[in-house]
Write a protein that holds these residues in place. Structure first.
Motif, PDB file in Angstrom:
ATOM      1  N   SER A  76      20.874  15.254  62.994  1.00  0.00           N
ATOM      2  CA  SER A  76      21.289  14.070  62.245  1.00  0.00           C
ATOM      3  C   SER A  76      22.315  13.287  63.052  1.00  0.00           C
ATOM      4  CB  SER A  76      21.872  14.472  60.887  1.00  0.00           C
ATOM      5  OG  SER A  76      23.052  15.251  61.061  1.00  0.00           O
ATOM      6  N   ARG A  77      22.502  12.030  62.687  1.00  0.00           N
ATOM      7  CA  ARG A  77      23.411  11.161  63.442  1.00  0.00           C
ATOM      8  C   ARG A  77      24.424  10.520  62.507  1.00  0.00           C
ATOM      9  NH1 ARG A  77      19.577   8.151  67.955  1.00  0.00           N
ATOM     10  NH2 ARG A  77      19.062  10.059  69.104  1.00  0.00           N
ATOM     11  N   LEU A  78      25.660  10.439  62.993  1.00  0.00           N
ATOM     12  CA  LEU A  78      26.743   9.947  62.156  1.00  0.00           C
ATOM     13  C   LEU A  78      27.567   8.916  62.920  1.00  0.00           C
ATOM     14  CD1 LEU A  78      28.241  10.468  59.401  1.00  0.00           C
ATOM     15  CD2 LEU A  78      29.725  12.039  60.677  1.00  0.00           C
ATOM     16  N   PRO A  79      27.714   7.699  62.396  1.00  0.00           N
ATOM     17  CA  PRO A  79      28.614   6.712  63.024  1.00  0.00           C
ATOM     18  C   PRO A  79      30.050   7.228  62.974  1.00  0.00           C
ATOM     19  CG  PRO A  79      27.131   5.661  61.456  1.00  0.00           C
ATOM     20  CD  PRO A  79      27.003   7.136  61.238  1.00  0.00           C
ATOM     21  N   CYS A  80      30.762   7.104  64.098  1.00  0.00           N
ATOM     22  CA  CYS A  80      32.116   7.644  64.170  1.00  0.00           C
ATOM     23  C   CYS A  80      33.059   6.671  64.874  1.00  0.00           C
ATOM     24  CB  CYS A  80      32.129   8.972  64.945  1.00  0.00           C
ATOM     25  SG  CYS A  80      31.224  10.316  64.152  1.00  0.00           S
ATOM     26  N   PHE A  81      34.345   6.827  64.559  1.00  0.00           N
ATOM     27  CA  PHE A  81      35.417   6.086  65.219  1.00  0.00           C
ATOM     28  C   PHE A  81      36.390   7.075  65.821  1.00  0.00           C
ATOM     29  CE2 PHE A  81      33.749   3.076  62.214  1.00  0.00           C
ATOM     30  CZ  PHE A  81      33.900   1.834  62.833  1.00  0.00           C
ATOM     31  N   PRO A  82      37.051   6.719  66.926  1.00  0.00           N
ATOM     32  CA  PRO A  82      38.076   7.607  67.484  1.00  0.00           C
ATOM     33  C   PRO A  82      39.398   7.428  66.757  1.00  0.00           C
ATOM     34  CG  PRO A  82      37.867   5.674  68.853  1.00  0.00           C
ATOM     35  CD  PRO A  82      36.836   5.526  67.761  1.00  0.00           C
ATOM     36  N   ARG A  83      40.252   8.417  66.850  1.00  0.00           N
ATOM     37  CA  ARG A  83      41.606   8.255  66.320  1.00  0.00           C
ATOM     38  C   ARG A  83      42.420   7.411  67.289  1.00  0.00           C
ATOM     39  NH1 ARG A  83      42.685  10.291  61.710  1.00  0.00           N
ATOM     40  NH2 ARG A  83      41.822  12.283  60.985  1.00  0.00           N
ATOM     41  N   GLY A  84      43.361   6.648  66.772  1.00  0.00           N
ATOM     42  CA  GLY A  84      44.221   5.844  67.631  1.00  0.00           C
ATOM     43  C   GLY A  84      43.560   4.537  68.044  1.00  0.00           C
ATOM     44  N   LYS A  85      44.351   3.713  68.725  1.00  0.00           N
ATOM     45  CA  LYS A  85      43.883   2.388  69.106  1.00  0.00           C
ATOM     46  C   LYS A  85      43.061   2.399  70.387  1.00  0.00           C
ATOM     47  CE  LYS A  85      47.681  -0.117  66.876  1.00  0.00           C
ATOM     48  NZ  LYS A  85      48.791  -1.087  67.066  1.00  0.00           N
ATOM     49  N   LYS A  86      43.323   3.371  71.268  1.00  0.00           N
ATOM     50  CA  LYS A  86      42.613   3.420  72.532  1.00  0.00           C
ATOM     51  C   LYS A  86      41.593   4.543  72.513  1.00  0.00           C
ATOM     52  CE  LYS A  86      46.309   1.500  75.400  1.00  0.00           C
ATOM     53  NZ  LYS A  86      47.150   1.697  76.613  1.00  0.00           N
ATOM     54  N   SER A  87      40.455   4.284  73.147  1.00  0.00           N
ATOM     55  CA  SER A  87      39.434   5.322  73.250  1.00  0.00           C
ATOM     56  C   SER A  87      38.808   5.279  74.628  1.00  0.00           C
ATOM     57  CB  SER A  87      38.361   5.120  72.173  1.00  0.00           C
ATOM     58  OG  SER A  87      37.666   3.907  72.380  1.00  0.00           O
ATOM     59  N   GLN A  88      38.711   6.433  75.246  1.00  0.00           N
ATOM     60  CA  GLN A  88      38.054   6.566  76.537  1.00  0.00           C
ATOM     61  C   GLN A  88      36.904   7.545  76.369  1.00  0.00           C
ATOM     62  OE1 GLN A  88      38.599   4.938  79.541  1.00  0.00           O
ATOM     63  NE2 GLN A  88      39.828   3.600  78.265  1.00  0.00           N
ATOM     64  N   LEU A  89      35.890   7.093  75.659  1.00  0.00           N
ATOM     65  CA  LEU A  89      34.727   7.918  75.362  1.00  0.00           C
ATOM     66  C   LEU A  89      33.478   7.267  75.933  1.00  0.00           C
ATOM     67  CD1 LEU A  89      35.607   8.629  71.625  1.00  0.00           C
ATOM     68  CD2 LEU A  89      35.815  10.258  73.515  1.00  0.00           C
ATOM     69  N   ALA A  90      32.470   8.086  76.206  1.00  0.00           N
ATOM     70  CA  ALA A  90      31.244   7.568  76.799  1.00  0.00           C
ATOM     71  C   ALA A  90      30.041   8.281  76.211  1.00  0.00           C
ATOM     72  CB  ALA A  90      31.271   7.757  78.314  1.00  0.00           C
ATOM     73  N   VAL A  91      28.900   7.630  76.302  1.00  0.00           N
ATOM     74  CA  VAL A  91      27.661   8.282  75.926  1.00  0.00           C
ATOM     75  C   VAL A  91      27.500   9.543  76.771  1.00  0.00           C
ATOM     76  CG1 VAL A  91      25.146   8.085  76.024  1.00  0.00           C
ATOM     77  CG2 VAL A  91      26.508   6.196  75.147  1.00  0.00           C
ATOM     78  N   GLY A  92      27.125  10.632  76.121  1.00  0.00           N
ATOM     79  CA  GLY A  92      27.017  11.916  76.805  1.00  0.00           C
ATOM     80  C   GLY A  92      28.192  12.831  76.556  1.00  0.00           C
ATOM     81  N   ASP A  93      29.305  12.287  76.059  1.00  0.00           N
ATOM     82  CA  ASP A  93      30.463  13.122  75.751  1.00  0.00           C
ATOM     83  C   ASP A  93      30.141  14.080  74.610  1.00  0.00           C
ATOM     84  OD1 ASP A  93      32.680  12.728  77.426  1.00  0.00           O
ATOM     85  OD2 ASP A  93      33.146  10.800  76.502  1.00  0.00           O
ATOM     86  N   ARG A  94      30.605  15.314  74.744  1.00  0.00           N
ATOM     87  CA  ARG A  94      30.556  16.300  73.666  1.00  0.00           C
ATOM     88  C   ARG A  94      31.874  16.205  72.896  1.00  0.00           C
ATOM     89  NH1 ARG A  94      25.500  18.860  72.917  1.00  0.00           N
ATOM     90  NH2 ARG A  94      24.459  18.962  74.943  1.00  0.00           N
ATOM     91  N   VAL A  95      31.789  16.024  71.597  1.00  0.00           N
ATOM     92  CA  VAL A  95      32.986  15.753  70.810  1.00  0.00           C
ATOM     93  C   VAL A  95      33.041  16.618  69.561  1.00  0.00           C
ATOM     94  CG1 VAL A  95      33.185  13.367  71.625  1.00  0.00           C
ATOM     95  CG2 VAL A  95      31.812  13.850  69.590  1.00  0.00           C
ATOM     96  N   GLY A  96      34.272  16.766  69.064  1.00  0.00           N
ATOM     97  CA  GLY A  96      34.494  17.392  67.773  1.00  0.00           C
ATOM     98  C   GLY A  96      34.859  16.312  66.772  1.00  0.00           C
ATOM     99  N   ILE A  97      34.230  16.324  65.622  1.00  0.00           N
ATOM    100  CA  ILE A  97      34.459  15.265  64.637  1.00  0.00           C
ATOM    101  C   ILE A  97      34.766  15.849  63.264  1.00  0.00           C
ATOM    102  CG2 ILE A  97      32.939  13.667  65.867  1.00  0.00           C
ATOM    103  CD1 ILE A  97      30.827  14.164  63.722  1.00  0.00           C
ATOM    104  N   ALA A  98      35.468  15.054  62.494  1.00  0.00           N
ATOM    105  CA  ALA A  98      35.731  15.375  61.094  1.00  0.00           C
ATOM    106  C   ALA A  98      35.089  14.284  60.250  1.00  0.00           C
ATOM    107  CB  ALA A  98      37.230  15.451  60.838  1.00  0.00           C
ATOM    108  N   ARG A  99      34.503  14.655  59.154  1.00  0.00           N
ATOM    109  CA  ARG A  99      33.851  13.662  58.296  1.00  0.00           C
ATOM    110  C   ARG A  99      34.907  12.900  57.498  1.00  0.00           C
ATOM    111  NH1 ARG A  99      28.592  12.854  56.768  1.00  0.00           N
ATOM    112  NH2 ARG A  99      27.886  14.813  57.721  1.00  0.00           N
TER     113      ARG A  99
END
Length: 289
Positions: free
Chosen positions: A22-45
Motif C-alpha cells: 500500500s502507499r501513503l502520502p507523507c510529509f517530513p518533520r521540520g521545515k527542511k527535508s533532504q529525502l529522495a526517491v529510493g530512501d528507506r524511511v520510518g513513518i508514523a501515521r
C-alpha cells in the motif's frame, strides 16, 4: 512506527510504499527535508490517509547535483545510472559526462543508452560523440525505445536503476514500453500527491519485478557538481587514477604546473585533452587564453 520506501517525491510531499504494497502520502518533520526517491524511511501515521516521516535509513548511494546555491537530490540507494541520449534532438556531451562523474563519486555503475537509432542518417554522428566515453569503458547500448526496449531487461535485472537525461531523449517512452502500467501509476501518484502533471515534475520509482526497479527522473538542463572538491572530482575521472599522486608538487592543481602528471599524460596520448579541459572547467581553474 512503520517502514517503507519513497516511490515518488514532489517538493515536501512524498509517496511511501509500505511493506504490504500500500502507499501513503507523507510529509517530513521540520521545515527542511533532504529525502529522495529510493530512501528507506520510518513513518508514523498522522491520519487515516497521511503519514509523517520520522527517520531515514543510512543510504548505500545518493545521486544528486548541486551548485553554489542549493543541491537537488535525484535518487537514493541506486545500483545503476542509465544516461539516456538520442540521435535527435542533439544531446549535451558535458551534461552526460557530469552525470557519469556524479555516479563515479558514489560508486554507482553506469550505462549509456543511445535511443532513436532508427534515425539511421543521424546515428554515425551520435556514435562519434560518444566514442570518447566508449574508449573509457562506459557501456553504450543502441536501441529504439518504441520497438526494442525489452532487449534492455537483462541489464536491469536485480538492480535499482535511475534514468537521467535531457528532455526529449525518450526516457518516458522507455519507461512506458518496459512498464505499460506506469501510465496508470503516474495518474495514481499525481492524484495522491495532488501535484499536477507528474512525469515532468518529479522522480518516480516503478517495479519491473520484485528485485528490479526503475526510477524515472525529470529532464535535466544542467548537472552541477559543486559538492565535489578537487580531489573527489579528479578521482571521478576514471582514466586519471593511474596518474594521481604522481605530480611533482603535492598540491598540484593540474593546471599548468611543471611536473603535472595529468598534463604529461595528455601529451603522451594517455588522457584525452578534452577530458582534462573539462576537469579544469568544472574545478574552476582559469585557463590562459
Amino acid at each position: 512506527m512503520m517502514t517503507g520506501r519513497i516511490v515518488a517525491a514532489h517538493g515536501r510531499q512524498y509517496l511511501v510504499e509500505l511493506a504490504d504494497g500500500s502507499r501513503l502520502p507523507c510529509f517530513p518533520r521540520g521545515k527542511k527535508s533532504q529525502l529522495a526517491v529510493g530512501d528507506r524511511v520510518g513513518i508514523a501515521r498522522a491520519s487515516s490517509d497521511q503519514g509523517v516521516i520520522e527517520t531515514v535509513e543510512p543510504r548505500r548511494s545518493l545521486l544528486y547535483r548541486s551548485n553554489e546555491i542549493r543541491q537537488k537530490l535525484i535518487a537514493a540507494n541506486v545500483d545503476q545510472l542509465i544516461v539516456v541520449v538520442a540521435t535527435e534532438p542533439a544531446f549535451s556531451d558535458e551534461l552526460v559526462t557530469r552525470s557519469l562523474l556524479a555516479a563515479e563519486d558514489q560508486e554507482i555503475a553506469s550505462l549509456i543508452i543511445l535511443n532513436k537509432c532508427d534515425l539511421a542518417p543521424l546515428l554515425p554522428i551520435a556514435r562519434e560523440r560518444l566514442h570518447i566515453l566508449a574508449r573509457l569503458g562506459y557501456r553504450i547500448v543502441e536501441t529504439c525505445a518504441r520497438e526494442h526496449a525489452d532487449a534492455l531487461r537483462p541489464l536491469l535485472q536485480g538492480k535499482t536503476s535511475v534514468l537521467v537525461g535531457q528532455s526529449g531523449m525518450g526516457k518516458s517512452t522507455l519507461v512506458n514500453t518496459l512498464i505499460p502500467e506506469a501510465r496508470a501509476a503516474t495518474r495514481e501518484i499525481s492524484q495522491a500527491l495532488d501535484s499536477g502533471k507528474h512525469t515532468t515534475t518529479h522522480a518516480t520509482l516503478y517495479h519491473l519485478d520484485d528485485e528490479s526497479h526503475l526510477i524515472d527522473s525529470p529532464g535535466l538542463q544542467d548537472f552541477g557538481l559543486g559538492h565535489l572538491d578537487r580531489q573527489a572530482l579528479a578521482l571521478a575521472f576514471r582514466e586519471f587514477a593511474p596518474f594521481l599522486g604522481q605530480c611533482r608538487f603535492r598540491d598540484c592543481r593540474h593546471e599548468r604546473e611543471p611536473g603535472c602528471a595529468l598534463g604529461a599524460a595528455v601529451e603522451a596520448g594517455e588522457i584525452d585533452s578534452r577530458r582534462l579541459a573539462l576537469y579544469r572547467r568544472i574545478a574552476g581553474v582559469h585557463q590562459p587564453r
